[in-house]
Write a protein that holds these residues in place. Structure first.
Motif, short mmCIF file in Angstrom:
data_model
loop_
_atom_site.label_atom_id
_atom_site.label_comp_id
_atom_site.label_asym_id
_atom_site.label_seq_id
_atom_site.Cartn_x
_atom_site.Cartn_y
_atom_site.Cartn_z
N SER A 95 2.70 52.04 -23.77
CA SER A 95 3.05 52.08 -25.19
C SER A 95 2.08 51.22 -25.98
CB SER A 95 4.47 51.52 -25.39
OG SER A 95 4.49 50.12 -25.13
N GLY A 96 2.16 51.35 -27.30
CA GLY A 96 1.32 50.55 -28.17
C GLY A 96 1.65 49.08 -28.12
N ALA A 97 2.92 48.76 -28.11
CA ALA A 97 3.32 47.35 -28.04
C ALA A 97 2.79 46.72 -26.76
CB ALA A 97 4.84 47.22 -28.12
N GLU A 98 2.90 47.46 -25.64
CA GLU A 98 2.42 46.93 -24.37
C GLU A 98 0.90 46.76 -24.38
OE1 GLU A 98 2.74 47.82 -19.55
OE2 GLU A 98 3.66 49.21 -20.99
N ALA A 99 0.20 47.68 -25.05
CA ALA A 99 -1.25 47.55 -25.17
C ALA A 99 -1.61 46.28 -25.93
CB ALA A 99 -1.83 48.78 -25.87
N ASN A 100 -0.95 46.04 -27.06
CA ASN A 100 -1.24 44.83 -27.84
C ASN A 100 -0.83 43.58 -27.09
OD1 ASN A 100 -2.46 46.01 -30.07
ND2 ASN A 100 -0.53 46.34 -31.14
N GLU A 101 0.28 43.65 -26.38
CA GLU A 101 0.73 42.50 -25.57
C GLU A 101 -0.35 42.10 -24.57
OE1 GLU A 101 4.21 40.00 -25.04
OE2 GLU A 101 3.94 41.70 -26.40
N ASN A 102 -0.90 43.09 -23.87
CA ASN A 102 -1.92 42.80 -22.86
C ASN A 102 -3.25 42.40 -23.48
OD1 ASN A 102 -1.05 43.38 -19.89
ND2 ASN A 102 -0.03 44.94 -21.13
N ALA A 103 -3.59 42.95 -24.65
CA ALA A 103 -4.81 42.54 -25.33
C ALA A 103 -4.73 41.07 -25.73
CB ALA A 103 -5.06 43.42 -26.55
N LEU A 104 -3.59 40.66 -26.26
CA LEU A 104 -3.44 39.27 -26.66
C LEU A 104 -3.45 38.33 -25.45
CD1 LEU A 104 -0.77 39.87 -29.44
CD2 LEU A 104 -3.06 38.91 -29.81
N LYS A 105 -2.85 38.77 -24.34
CA LYS A 105 -2.90 37.97 -23.11
C LYS A 105 -4.34 37.82 -22.62
CE LYS A 105 0.03 38.51 -19.77
NZ LYS A 105 0.87 39.16 -18.73
N LEU A 106 -5.08 38.93 -22.62
CA LEU A 106 -6.48 38.86 -22.19
C LEU A 106 -7.28 37.89 -23.06
CD1 LEU A 106 -7.63 42.50 -21.33
CD2 LEU A 106 -7.67 40.50 -19.82
N ALA A 107 -7.05 37.95 -24.37
CA ALA A 107 -7.75 37.05 -25.28
C ALA A 107 -7.43 35.60 -24.97
CB ALA A 107 -7.39 37.39 -26.73
N SER A 108 -6.17 35.33 -24.66
CA SER A 108 -5.77 33.96 -24.36
C SER A 108 -6.33 33.50 -23.01
CB SER A 108 -4.25 33.85 -24.37
OG SER A 108 -3.84 32.51 -24.23
N PHE A 109 -6.30 34.39 -22.01
CA PHE A 109 -6.95 34.07 -20.73
C PHE A 109 -8.43 33.74 -20.95
CE2 PHE A 109 -3.71 36.71 -18.24
CZ PHE A 109 -3.20 35.62 -17.57
N HIS A 110 -9.08 34.51 -21.80
CA HIS A 110 -10.52 34.41 -21.99
C HIS A 110 -10.92 33.14 -22.73
CE1 HIS A 110 -14.58 36.10 -22.24
NE2 HIS A 110 -14.61 35.75 -23.51
N THR A 111 -10.11 32.77 -23.74
CA THR A 111 -10.48 31.63 -24.60
C THR A 111 -9.76 30.34 -24.24
OG1 THR A 111 -8.74 32.13 -26.21
CG2 THR A 111 -10.89 33.21 -26.54
N GLY A 112 -8.63 30.45 -23.56
CA GLY A 112 -7.81 29.27 -23.29
C GLY A 112 -7.05 28.78 -24.51
N ARG A 113 -7.03 29.57 -25.55
CA ARG A 113 -6.37 29.20 -26.80
C ARG A 113 -5.08 30.00 -26.99
NH1 ARG A 113 -11.78 30.00 -30.57
NH2 ARG A 113 -13.14 28.48 -29.52
N THR A 114 -4.30 29.59 -28.02
CA THR A 114 -2.99 30.25 -28.22
C THR A 114 -2.76 30.75 -29.65
OG1 THR A 114 -1.93 28.11 -28.73
CG2 THR A 114 -1.89 28.86 -26.42
N ARG A 115 -3.60 30.39 -30.61
CA ARG A 115 -3.33 30.79 -32.00
C ARG A 115 -3.92 32.16 -32.29
NH1 ARG A 115 -4.35 29.14 -37.81
NH2 ARG A 115 -6.31 28.11 -37.25
N VAL A 116 -3.19 32.94 -33.09
CA VAL A 116 -3.58 34.30 -33.46
C VAL A 116 -3.63 34.42 -34.98
CG1 VAL A 116 -2.88 36.74 -33.37
CG2 VAL A 116 -2.58 35.28 -31.36
N LEU A 117 -4.62 35.13 -35.49
CA LEU A 117 -4.67 35.49 -36.91
C LEU A 117 -4.36 36.96 -37.05
CD1 LEU A 117 -7.89 33.66 -38.21
CD2 LEU A 117 -5.55 32.77 -38.00
N ALA A 118 -3.44 37.29 -37.96
CA ALA A 118 -3.09 38.69 -38.23
C ALA A 118 -2.96 38.86 -39.74
CB ALA A 118 -1.78 39.07 -37.54
N ALA A 119 -2.99 40.10 -40.18
CA ALA A 119 -2.97 40.38 -41.61
C ALA A 119 -1.54 40.45 -42.14
CB ALA A 119 -3.68 41.70 -41.90
N GLY A 120 -1.37 40.06 -43.39
CA GLY A 120 -0.10 40.29 -44.06
C GLY A 120 0.26 41.76 -44.01
N HIS A 121 1.53 42.06 -43.81
CA HIS A 121 2.06 43.42 -43.70
C HIS A 121 1.66 44.11 -42.39
CE1 HIS A 121 3.28 42.94 -47.84
NE2 HIS A 121 2.02 42.73 -48.19
N ALA A 122 1.11 43.36 -41.44
CA ALA A 122 0.71 43.95 -40.16
C ALA A 122 1.92 44.41 -39.36
CB ALA A 122 -0.08 42.94 -39.33
#
Length: 380
Positions: A95-122
């Motif tokens: 699903s789309g939610a699962e795709a975004n969930e895994n993308a955010l996990k990969l980003a966190s694994f890659h950077t070691g960071r936890t903060r996310v920027l997203a757009a208003g109304h996203a």
């Protein structure tokens, strides 16, 4: 047992579909400008799609990701070539939610960071991380409200640059065209500046192409109108034409680690057969080009209608992802469109009619919709 009553439903039971039409259990035909919420990409019950799924189901519907699945490799190869990302890697999910969930996990694994920027109304989904990056407090449960996400105005580049300069941002996630947000388009200047700022500060750039991607904008991915190349790209909806499937396209600079990600049903044999059938039809029927041509035609016709219909405040979008801003609640138009004109549309916010038809929509279909739409506006 009763169903858990969380959906606001129209009292219509859709039982059959073909192309851009669906029928209810009374055999009433409807023109579908909603596409099951942008899911139906090649049209309802396309004969090639049906044949491929039937054949696969007769051979094997499912086996786990503990063995080689050659269909996954075919999907990755063909998706890479058609999208222009043949050097990327593909992780398949449901699903789309699962795709975004895994993308955010990969980003966190890659950077070691936890903060996310997203757009208003996203809108990025309803699961734990995805819903935290979704700008709708009504669907964020206390257990999801962990303070990871900062919401910023779309296209306000200085605001995003200031946050990125703090050096603690794991990922930026954006929709090139916001769907639930009302068909709001990111500008090339914003997207290119954002991509550069992400590179400068070591932040992963994710493009959520779940609704706006897979040909709907008139290019394979909507971000390809913006002149950027994200690190991670998430897809779902149109990838399987209704069969549940999603995926993450992953830059080659991400090195996979055994066990880092996983899924039981993701990339199963039947789902992959559906995805390959969709790509077959895309290629044979030139549906991405059709989305561009017919979408521009429909947008033009709606803008012509705007000149004589005061209820239309603005028409915006790309390809077959179109928003119509109204000076009345969308329900005042959407409900009679369904019950009187037998035409399905989507909506966003309070006043936006959202059009997400199958990518096989014709100019004749577009003209028919405009006439139905005009008839309802004239009765207000």
């Amino acid at each position: 047992m009763k169903l858990f009553d969380v959906y606001s439903l129209f009292a219509i039971n859709i039982v059959k579909g073909k192309g851009t039409r669906v029928w209810d259990d009374n055999d009433q035909e409807y023109l579908d400008l909603y596409g099951g919420h942008a899911v139906i990409s090649i049209g309802h019950c396309h004969p090639h799609y049906v044949k491929v799924l039937e054949r696969q189901l007769c051979n094997l519907g499912f086996y786990s990701n503990s063995v080689i699945n050659g269909l996954q490799e075919k999907v990755a190869d063909r998706l890479g070539r058609v999208s222009g990302y043949d050097d990327y890697q593909l992780f398949l999910v449901n699903s789309g939610a699962e795709a975004n969930e895994n993308a955010l996990k990969l980003a966190s694994f890659h950077t070691g960071r936890t903060r996310v920027l997203a757009a208003g109304h996203a809108f990025h989904g309803r699961t734990s991380l995805a819903v935290e990056a979704t700008d709708n407090p009504k669907i964020v449960a206390p257990i999801n409200n962990n303070g990871h996400t900062t919401f910023l105005p779309l296209n306000d580049l200085p605001a995003w640059e200031r946050e990125l300069a703090k050096g603690d941002v794991c990922a930026v996630i954006i929709e090139a065209i916001q769907g639930v947000g009302g068909i709001r388009l990111a500008t090339p200047e914003f997207a290119q500046g954002l991509a550069e700022a992400c590179r400068k500060h070591g932040t992963v750039l994710i493009c959520d192409e779940i609704q706006c991607g897979y040909g709907r904008s008139g290019k394979f991915f909507a971000h390809q109108w913006l002149g950027i190349k994200p690190d991670l790209i998430t897809v779902a909806k149109g990838i399987g034409n209704g069969f549940p499937m999603g995926g993450v396209l992953i830059s080659p600079r991400f090195v996979p680690v055994k066990g880092q990600l996983g899924t039981t049903f993701g990339g199963n044999h039947l789902a992959c057969a559906a995805a390959l059938a969709v790509l077959d039809v895309f290629n044979k029927e030139h549906l991405v080009d059709n989305a561009h041509e017919v979408g521009e035609y429909l947008i033009g016709k709606l803008k012509e209608l705007q000149e004589t219909e005061p209820h239309i405040l603005e028409v915006r979008g790309r390809g077959l992802m179109i928003g119509v801003d109204l000076d009345v609640p969308h329900k005042d138009v959407r409900v009679p469109l369904i019950h009187q004109e037998h035409c399905f549309t989507g909506c966003a916010g309070t006043n936006v009619l959202r059009l997400l038809p199958p990518l096989c929509l014709t100019k004749a279909d577009a003209d028919l919709f405009v006439s139905k739409f005009k008839h309802i506006l004239d009765t207000l």
